[in-house]
Design a protein around this motif. Structure first.
Motif, PDB file in Angstrom:
ATOM      1  N   ALA A  95       8.355   4.382   3.636  1.00 31.39           N
ATOM      2  CA  ALA A  95       8.786   4.132   2.265  1.00 31.39           C
ATOM      3  C   ALA A  95       7.613   4.423   1.330  1.00 31.39           C
ATOM      4  CB  ALA A  95       9.216   2.674   2.121  1.00 31.39           C
ATOM      5  N   VAL A  96       7.902   4.483   0.026  1.00 30.99           N
ATOM      6  CA  VAL A  96       6.853   4.634  -0.979  1.00 30.99           C
ATOM      7  C   VAL A  96       6.819   3.373  -1.819  1.00 30.99           C
ATOM      8  CG1 VAL A  96       6.011   5.972  -2.946  1.00 30.99           C
ATOM      9  CG2 VAL A  96       7.148   7.140  -1.044  1.00 30.99           C
ATOM     10  N   ARG A  97       5.636   2.807  -1.974  1.00 32.82           N
ATOM     11  CA  ARG A  97       5.462   1.601  -2.782  1.00 32.82           C
ATOM     12  C   ARG A  97       4.601   1.899  -4.010  1.00 32.82           C
ATOM     13  NH1 ARG A  97       7.067  -3.254  -0.741  1.00 32.82           N
ATOM     14  NH2 ARG A  97       7.781  -3.224   1.437  1.00 32.82           N
ATOM     15  N   LEU A  98       4.922   1.215  -5.098  1.00 34.57           N
ATOM     16  CA  LEU A  98       4.114   1.311  -6.312  1.00 34.57           C
ATOM     17  C   LEU A  98       2.855   0.471  -6.132  1.00 34.57           C
ATOM     18  CD1 LEU A  98       4.116   2.321  -9.349  1.00 34.57           C
ATOM     19  CD2 LEU A  98       4.873   0.000  -9.896  1.00 34.57           C
ATOM     20  N   LYS A  99       1.719   1.027  -6.430  1.00 38.94           N
ATOM     21  CA  LYS A  99       0.469   0.274  -6.399  1.00 38.94           C
ATOM     22  C   LYS A  99       0.404  -0.542  -7.693  1.00 38.94           C
ATOM     23  CE  LYS A  99      -2.976   2.394  -4.541  1.00 38.94           C
ATOM     24  NZ  LYS A  99      -4.124   3.336  -4.341  1.00 38.94           N
ATOM     25  N   HIS A 113      -0.113  -4.567   2.905  1.00 34.67           N
ATOM     26  CA  HIS A 113      -0.677  -4.229   4.219  1.00 34.67           C
ATOM     27  C   HIS A 113      -1.054  -2.754   4.350  1.00 34.67           C
ATOM     28  CE1 HIS A 113      -1.211  -4.283   8.586  1.00 34.67           C
ATOM     29  NE2 HIS A 113      -0.383  -3.264   8.659  1.00 34.67           N
ATOM     30  N   CYS A 114      -0.222  -1.857   3.818  1.00 34.47           N
ATOM     31  CA  CYS A 114      -0.433  -0.411   4.014  1.00 34.47           C
ATOM     32  C   CYS A 114      -1.194   0.247   2.853  1.00 34.47           C
ATOM     33  CB  CYS A 114       0.909   0.294   4.203  1.00 34.47           C
ATOM     34  SG  CYS A 114       1.828  -0.234   5.667  1.00 34.47           S
ATOM     35  N   ARG A 115      -1.595  -0.527   1.874  1.00 33.72           N
ATOM     36  CA  ARG A 115      -2.153   0.035   0.636  1.00 33.72           C
ATOM     37  C   ARG A 115      -3.362   0.936   0.889  1.00 33.72           C
ATOM     38  NH1 ARG A 115      -4.091  -2.428  -5.203  1.00 33.72           N
ATOM     39  NH2 ARG A 115      -1.916  -2.944  -5.546  1.00 33.72           N
ATOM     40  N   TYR A 173       1.799   4.699  -2.622  1.00 29.02           N
ATOM     41  CA  TYR A 173       1.328   4.962  -1.259  1.00 29.02           C
ATOM     42  C   TYR A 173       2.482   4.784  -0.279  1.00 29.02           C
ATOM     43  CZ  TYR A 173       1.019  -0.174  -1.055  1.00 29.02           C
ATOM     44  OH  TYR A 173       1.300  -1.514  -1.102  1.00 29.02           O
ATOM     45  N   TYR A 174       2.290   5.319   0.926  1.00 30.82           N
ATOM     46  CA  TYR A 174       3.312   5.233   1.960  1.00 30.82           C
ATOM     47  C   TYR A 174       3.158   3.939   2.757  1.00 30.82           C
ATOM     48  CZ  TYR A 174       4.113  10.146   0.933  1.00 30.82           C
ATOM     49  OH  TYR A 174       4.387  11.323   0.288  1.00 30.82           O
ATOM     50  N   CYS A 175       4.314   3.382   3.134  1.00 29.99           N
ATOM     51  CA  CYS A 175       4.343   2.101   3.844  1.00 29.99           C
ATOM     52  C   CYS A 175       5.368   2.158   4.969  1.00 29.99           C
ATOM     53  CB  CYS A 175       4.688   0.969   2.875  1.00 29.99           C
ATOM     54  SG  CYS A 175       4.996  -0.627   3.659  1.00 29.99           S
ATOM     55  N   LEU A 192      -1.389   6.300   5.065  1.00 30.86           N
ATOM     56  CA  LEU A 192      -0.399   6.720   6.055  1.00 30.86           C
ATOM     57  C   LEU A 192       0.292   8.016   5.641  1.00 30.86           C
ATOM     58  CD1 LEU A 192       1.249   3.242   6.748  1.00 30.86           C
ATOM     59  CD2 LEU A 192      -0.421   4.428   8.179  1.00 30.86           C
ATOM     60  N   PRO A 193       0.801   8.788   6.615  1.00 25.37           N
ATOM     61  CA  PRO A 193       1.569   9.993   6.289  1.00 25.37           C
ATOM     62  C   PRO A 193       2.967   9.629   5.798  1.00 25.37           C
ATOM     63  CG  PRO A 193       1.530   9.657   8.652  1.00 25.37           C
ATOM     64  CD  PRO A 193       0.620   8.612   8.073  1.00 25.37           C
TER      65      PRO A 193
END
Length: 306
Positions: A142-146, A130-132, A111-113, A136-137
């Motif tokens: 940044a891109v985070r691994l879930k 927080h951004c999970r 997801y985007y953060c 977000l566009p």
């Protein structure tokens, strides 16, 4: 019981061919600490009758020093550490990284953060998801691994069983940076898998990030390599010998004395009469005598070994 990586299930246990690698970043010239790591990975690969591959981790252009990549390769060749096959450059692998990012996105595993470093530092250094669920566009994000496969510990063939804090294991870590660069934890996993690496021999400064890489291996269903983290070379102030600490480049004169120093640092048998041997003969004897068990686990201050 906390989940961990079982050393009995690693790729090298099921592979007929050992494949190791050395992957320096071109942020400066090769110094003695780099030589120790290169020599250790080279000897381990050849003692296992395997291949030793070369990769230039030029994934972070702002940190690169012009001409450093070619000088690193020149230094390795000068010291007799010749690799198998062609050199792989991460700067030429962007398409492969984008494909993995797209795969993880399609799987709902990223997801985007837009959180800042300052915010995460205020949290104590670990991200709080927080951004999970904000959807977000991609703009300025940044891109985070879930995180679905947290790894709390793993077996290192030199250091033994390594554990990390739960917050680190469970963190949704960055796999694509806000500044448009691919994250190290992503590219190292993608490239080691691409090259078929069965064992990673590298410096002990990369022990903790290993759990993130192991987690990504599981997310991507890649075969997991073994790990060996060699002791770091410290300067007289107790800091890691590094390009950032202005470590001196290794000289391009007679390579044998510094190779002998590196072998002594790794607590390997003394090669009698090395002054009368060629560089190739020194390395051949070093391969025959190589034993990973006596290699020190702790980092060591470098002095001129004899």
């Amino acid at each position: 019981m906390l989940p961990y990586i079982d050393p009995d299930m690693t790729q090298s246990e099921h592979s007929a061919l050992y494949i190791g690698r050395f992957a320096p970043s071109p942020s400066g010239d090769l110094h003695f600490g780099s030589l120790v790591t290169a020599l250790g990975s080279y000897l381990q690969a050849h003692a296992c009758h395997g291949k030793w591959l070369m990769r230039i981790d030029d994934i972070d252009p702002p940190r690169e020093v012009p001409g450093a990549a070619s000088r690193i390769l020149q230094s390795l060749e000068h010291y007799g550490l010749c690799w198998d096959g062609e050199v792989l450059y991460q700067s030429q692998r962007h398409e492969a990284y984008r494909a993995i990012l797209a795969q993880l996105q399609q799987q709902g595993s990223s997801y985007y953060c837009t959180c800042t470093r300052q915010r995460i530092q205020q949290l104590g250094g670990f991200y709080d998801d927080h951004c999970r669920h904000l959807h977000l566009p991609a703009d300025n994000a940044a891109v985070r691994l879930k995180q679905r496969h947290p790894i709390y510990g793993f077996h290192d063939k030199l250091q033994g069983y390594i554990t990390v804090p739960a917050k680190m294991a469970e963190e949704d870590f960055t796999i694509y940076r806000k500044d448009g660069l691919f994250a190290y934890n992503l590219v190292v996993v993608v490239d080691d898998n691409h090259q078929g690496v069965t064992e990673v021999v590298r410096g002990a400064d990369l022990i903790e990030p290993t759990v993130r890489q192991l987690s990504l291996y599981q997310h991507l269903n890649f075969a997991i390599p073994d790990y060996v983290h060699l002791p770091l070379v410290l300067n007289q102030e107790g800091n890691k010998l590094s390009k950032q600490n202005h470590a001196q480049p290794i000289p391009l004169d007679d390579p044998r004395p510094l190779l002998i120093d590196a072998l002594s640092f790794l607590n390997q048998p003394t090669i009698a009469g090395w002054q009368d041997l060629t560089t190739d003969q020194v390395l051949r004897q070093a391969i025959v005598g190589w034993n990973i068990n006596p290699v020190p686990q702790k980092n060591i201050t470098y002095r001129q070994f004899k």
